[in-house]
Scaffold this active site. Structure first.
Site, PDB file in Angstrom:
ATOM      1  N   CYS A  75      40.715  54.893  -2.271  1.00 12.09           N
ATOM      2  CA  CYS A  75      41.096  53.484  -2.123  1.00 12.09           C
ATOM      3  C   CYS A  75      39.969  52.793  -1.362  1.00 12.09           C
ATOM      4  CB  CYS A  75      42.421  53.365  -1.368  1.00 12.09           C
ATOM      5  SG  CYS A  75      42.896  51.670  -1.002  1.00 12.09           S
ATOM      6  N   HIS A 161      39.731  54.541 -13.603  1.00 11.13           N
ATOM      7  CA  HIS A 161      39.660  53.109 -13.916  1.00 11.13           C
ATOM      8  C   HIS A 161      39.298  52.898 -15.381  1.00 11.13           C
ATOM      9  CE1 HIS A 161      39.960  51.351  -9.831  1.00 11.13           C
ATOM     10  NE2 HIS A 161      39.523  52.540  -9.473  1.00 11.13           N
ATOM     11  N   GLU A 210      46.664  47.455 -10.676  1.00 10.37           N
ATOM     12  CA  GLU A 210      46.490  48.782 -10.082  1.00 10.37           C
ATOM     13  C   GLU A 210      47.578  49.776 -10.505  1.00 10.37           C
ATOM     14  OE1 GLU A 210      45.580  49.455  -6.060  1.00 10.37           O
ATOM     15  OE2 GLU A 210      44.393  47.625  -5.811  1.00 10.37           O
ATOM     16  N   CYS A 219      40.700  45.032  -5.307  1.00 14.58           N
ATOM     17  CA  CYS A 219      40.693  46.478  -5.532  1.00 14.58           C
ATOM     18  C   CYS A 219      39.263  46.963  -5.346  1.00 14.58           C
ATOM     19  CB  CYS A 219      41.196  46.801  -6.933  1.00 14.58           C
ATOM     20  SG  CYS A 219      41.236  48.577  -7.298  1.00 14.58           S
ATOM     21  N   GLY A 222      38.161  49.458  -7.907  1.00 18.50           N
ATOM     22  CA  GLY A 222      38.080  48.709  -9.167  1.00 18.50           C
ATOM     23  C   GLY A 222      36.802  47.895  -9.261  1.00 18.50           C
TER      24      GLY A 222
HETATM   25  N1  LIG Z   1      46.021  51.969  -7.104  1.00 17.18           N
HETATM   26  C1  LIG Z   1      44.868  52.867  -6.905  1.00 17.18           C
HETATM   27  C2  LIG Z   1      44.740  53.256  -5.415  1.00 17.18           C
HETATM   28  C3  LIG Z   1      44.316  52.076  -4.557  1.00 17.18           C
HETATM   29  C4  LIG Z   1      43.012  51.503  -5.018  1.00 17.18           C
HETATM   30  C5  LIG Z   1      42.677  50.121  -4.491  1.00 17.18           C
HETATM   31  N2  LIG Z   1      43.656  49.530  -3.616  1.00 17.18           N
HETATM   32  C6  LIG Z   1      41.305  50.106  -3.877  1.00 17.18           C
HETATM   33  O1  LIG Z   1      41.031  49.280  -2.986  1.00 17.18           O
HETATM   34  O2  LIG Z   1      40.453  50.906  -4.331  1.00 17.18           O
HETATM   35  C7  LIG Z   1      45.083  54.131  -7.712  1.00 17.18           C
HETATM   36  O3  LIG Z   1      46.230  54.434  -8.049  1.00 17.18           O
HETATM   37  O4  LIG Z   1      44.088  54.810  -7.991  1.00 17.18           O
END
Ligand SMILES: N[C@H](CCC[C@H](N)C(=O)O)C(=O)O
Length: 276
Positions: A75, A161, A210, A219, A222
């Site tokens: 994250c 991703h 997400e 994100c 992301g």
């Molecule tokens: N939902 C993402 C985790 C959090 C990623 C995001 N909040 C960031 O800042 O990278 C996943 O399931 O891989």
């Protein structure tokens, strides 16, 4: 169990951060969902747990749980908040912090200007490592949906991703396509869906639906994945300004075999205690 926590955010991607170093923490899926619930709990996109490391060369272990309770590999916005948290809570005096995550090791550097720079590691493009079902590694893939076929890139920043190019993020069908991409059968561990608009070779706009949380205001992983996808498509320069609904990040990627470097803010909102 009574838990001390800190509410933080990175460009509006918000977190409940828990110190698992100085307090004994046992987090079930149900407790995580309750913590993340914006009506019956504290409310956040992800719960971040700070733990002692499993290796001597590492400063901390960093565990990440989506609002749906699922534990995930990385994250990016959370990593910046993690750095601010461990410094503010005096869990370390270091300004360069090595952290192990389920998706690999990352290094956090707090700059004099109060920004946090994160070495997010080397992006993984091999379908098996994403994981993504494909015959061979490619820069772009056709992803068949019930009523259309999308041209996506698939990138892992430790977490998976899918990146889709759109003309305008403001009118992109994030609410409808996001869930269809997130749960697509070719992504066996589901996937984060990024909707990327070119502004210039050094600037993009991005929205992310997400995995396990829905669309967030920002994100970090992301943003890294979108720059990797844009660089592979020969659309972007090495350093890119990524504009998300909650604000902008600076992402640098020299190219294959190199780490992605993310720089941005981290904000502490309040400290609290909760009985769960
Ligand atoms: N939902 C993402 C985790 C959090 C990623 C995001 N909040 C960031 O800042 O990278 C996943 O399931 O891989």
């Amino acid at each position: 169990m009574r838990l001390r926590f800190t509410k933080m955010h990175g460009l509006g991607n918000d977190f409940v951060v828990i110190d698992g170093v100085t307090q004994k923490v046992r987090l079930s899926t149900e407790k995580i969902r309750t913590l993340a619930d914006r009506h019956f709990g504290v409310g956040c996109d992800q719960v971040l747990l700070v733990e002692t490391p499993t290796r001597p060369d590492i400063d901390f272990r960093y565990r990440i749980f989506n609002a749906d309770g699922g534990e995930v590999e990385n994250c990016g916005n959370g990593a910046r908040c993690f750095a601010r948290f461990v410094l503010e809570r005096k869990l370390t005096g270091k300004r360069s912090i090595k952290v192990e995550t389920a998706g690999g090791d990352i290094t956090l550097n707090v700059t004099e200007q109060g920004q946090v720079q994160v070495d997010m590691g080397i992006p993984r493009l091999n379908p098996e490592e994403i994981p993504f079902q494909a015959d061979a590694e490619a820069i772009r893939y056709d992803l068949a949906l019930p009523e259309q076929t999308l041209d996506i890139s698939a990138v892992s920043m430790g977490n998976p991703h899918a990146v889709l190019m759109v003309n305008k993020v403001d009118s992109a069908p994030v609410e409808t396509l996001g869930p269809l991409i997130e749960s697509h059968e070719r992504f066996p561990r589901r996937v984060n869906a990024g909707f990327m608009q070119m502004v210039s070779p050094s600037e993009i706009n991005l929205r992310v639906y997400e995995r396990g949380a829905g669309e967030t205001l920002a994100c970090g992983t992301g943003a890294c994945a979108a720059v990797v996808a844009g660089r592979l498509r020969q659309l972007l320069e090495e350093t890119v300004k990524v504009n998300l609904p909650g604000g902008s990040l600076s992402i640098t990627w020299p190219g294959p075999g190199h780490s992605v470097i993310m720089t941005g803010p981290a904000t502490t909102v309040f400290h609290g205690q909760v009985k769960i």
